[in-house]
Design an enzyme around this catalytic site. Structure first.
Site, PDB file in Angstrom:
ATOM      1  N   LYS A  71      19.800  46.350  69.081  1.00  0.00           N
ATOM      2  CA  LYS A  71      19.622  47.228  69.400  1.00  0.00           C
ATOM      3  C   LYS A  71      18.756  48.197  68.842  1.00  0.00           C
ATOM      4  O   LYS A  71      17.663  48.158  69.792  1.00  0.00           O
ATOM      5  CB  LYS A  71      21.107  48.414  69.046  1.00  0.00           C
ATOM      6  CG  LYS A  71      22.469  46.958  70.315  1.00  0.00           C
ATOM      7  CD  LYS A  71      23.211  48.675  69.943  1.00  0.00           C
ATOM      8  CE  LYS A  71      23.726  47.393  71.384  1.00  0.00           C
ATOM      9  NZ  LYS A  71      24.990  48.441  71.956  1.00  0.00           N
ATOM     10  N   ASP A 107      24.959  53.043  76.689  1.00  0.00           N
ATOM     11  CA  ASP A 107      25.905  52.663  76.097  1.00  0.00           C
ATOM     12  C   ASP A 107      26.700  54.157  76.575  1.00  0.00           C
ATOM     13  O   ASP A 107      27.731  54.256  76.814  1.00  0.00           O
ATOM     14  CB  ASP A 107      25.962  52.422  74.957  1.00  0.00           C
ATOM     15  CG  ASP A 107      25.061  51.034  74.555  1.00  0.00           C
ATOM     16  OD1 ASP A 107      25.723  50.428  75.481  1.00  0.00           O
ATOM     17  OD2 ASP A 107      25.263  50.507  73.600  1.00  0.00           O
TER      18      ASP A 107
END
Ligand code: ATR
Length: 283
Positions: A71, A107
């Site tokens: 990420k 997220d």
């Protein structure tokens, strides 16, 4: 699903990747909307990450999700970041816009989406966030935009706690407090909170008897407990809270929320959220 010459490719980069639920969730949406897309898992080795990103362009892959451990590492290889990904310094979704690779992070917004769905208001609420890793950072940044009354960060390791506080303090006028997980007064802060969120991996399968908190005697009526873990669906942390009669929410809704926002970024279409949820529950 029929694959033909016009099928568009979506996927997910991670390592390991075998445990991911994203293909099931995205394929259920693709099938429900009868789209000519396919969503596949890609096991990427760290030393191949740059080539894998170049392959998005080279193979005309329309978009990919990014999971552990890439990420943050993927950022140097992308052409552009949207505002949230820039703030969080982590990317979970890449969209190929005619050869330009744009990174997003869905997220935190997935978490907010799920709280709204559960009709939990964050505005003016007292919040304790347990953990100071990547998930905590995404959630905290989105959460602060909802104007809570205060935010307390709790973590095992002090330097990560301090680093997260420093970053968040550049984004808010709220004074953020930090405490160690073993602080002797932790029960007081937990008792005072409206919403307590676990972002650590404690309690995740296979370590289902672990929990960031051991003593649950502080729980009072009206509190909300949120665990971003979704396997098992009732962690030890949530089970103890549930036994005291307070509202508990697991991470399935956040998983769906982040996936639904990513699906919309990939396809430009409204995600069939109910179908995506059903696919996750029954697989
Ligand atoms: P993610 O991206 O999923 O947030 P991460 O960045 O590795 O993953 O963060 C994991 C979080 O779980 C951290 O807050 C970590 O605490 P430390 O900063 O002290 O490492 C927490 N965590 C993981 N294992 C833990 C354990 N055994 N006890 C307490 N906290 C733990």
């Amino acid at each position: 699903m029929d694959i033909n010459g016009k099928t568009q490719i979506l996927g997910i980069f991670g390592n390991p990747i075998g445990h991911t639920s994203s293909p099931i969730m995205h394929m259920s949406a693709i099938n429900a909307l009868k789209l000519n897309y396919v969503y596949v898992p890609f096991l990427v080795e760290l030393n191949n990450l740059e080539f894998a990103v170049k392959a998005i362009r080279a193979l005309n892959i329309k978009g990919v999700n990014i999971t552990i451990p890439f990420k943050e590492k993927i950022i140097p290889y992308l052409d552009e970041l949207d505002q949230t990904a820039e703030e969080v310094k982590a990317v979970n979704t890449v969209v190929n816009k005619s050869g330009k690779l744009v990174g997003y992070n869905t997220d935190g917004d997935g978490f907010i989406y799920d709280l709204k769905k559960n009709k939990i208001e964050l505005k003016a609420k007292k919040i304790v966030l347990i953990g100071a890793g990547g998930a905590a950072k995404s959630i905290a940044i989105s959460l602060l935009k909802q104007k809570p009354k205060n935010l307390i960060l709790v973590n095992r390791t002090k330097n990560r706690l301090d680093a997260l506080k420093k970053l968040l303090q550049t984004k808010t006028e709220l004074s953020i407090s930090t405490y160690s997980l073993i602080d002797p007064n932790i029960k007081e802060y937990l008792n005072d909170a409206d919403i307590i969120i676990n972002t650590t991996s404690l309690g995740m399968e296979p370590n289902i008897h672990e929990s960031p908190i051991q003593d649950f005697s502080f729980i009072r009526r009206g509190q909300v407990f949120y665990d971003i873990i979704y396997k098992p669906n009732l962690t030890y942390f949530l089970k103890n809270a549930q036994e005291k009669g307070v509202l508990t929410i697991n991470g399935l809704g956040m998983l769906i929320g982040q996936g639904a926002i990513a699906f919309q970024l990939f396809t430009g279409l409204e995600p069939p959220i109910g179908i995506m949820k059903k696919a996750l529950l029954f697989n």
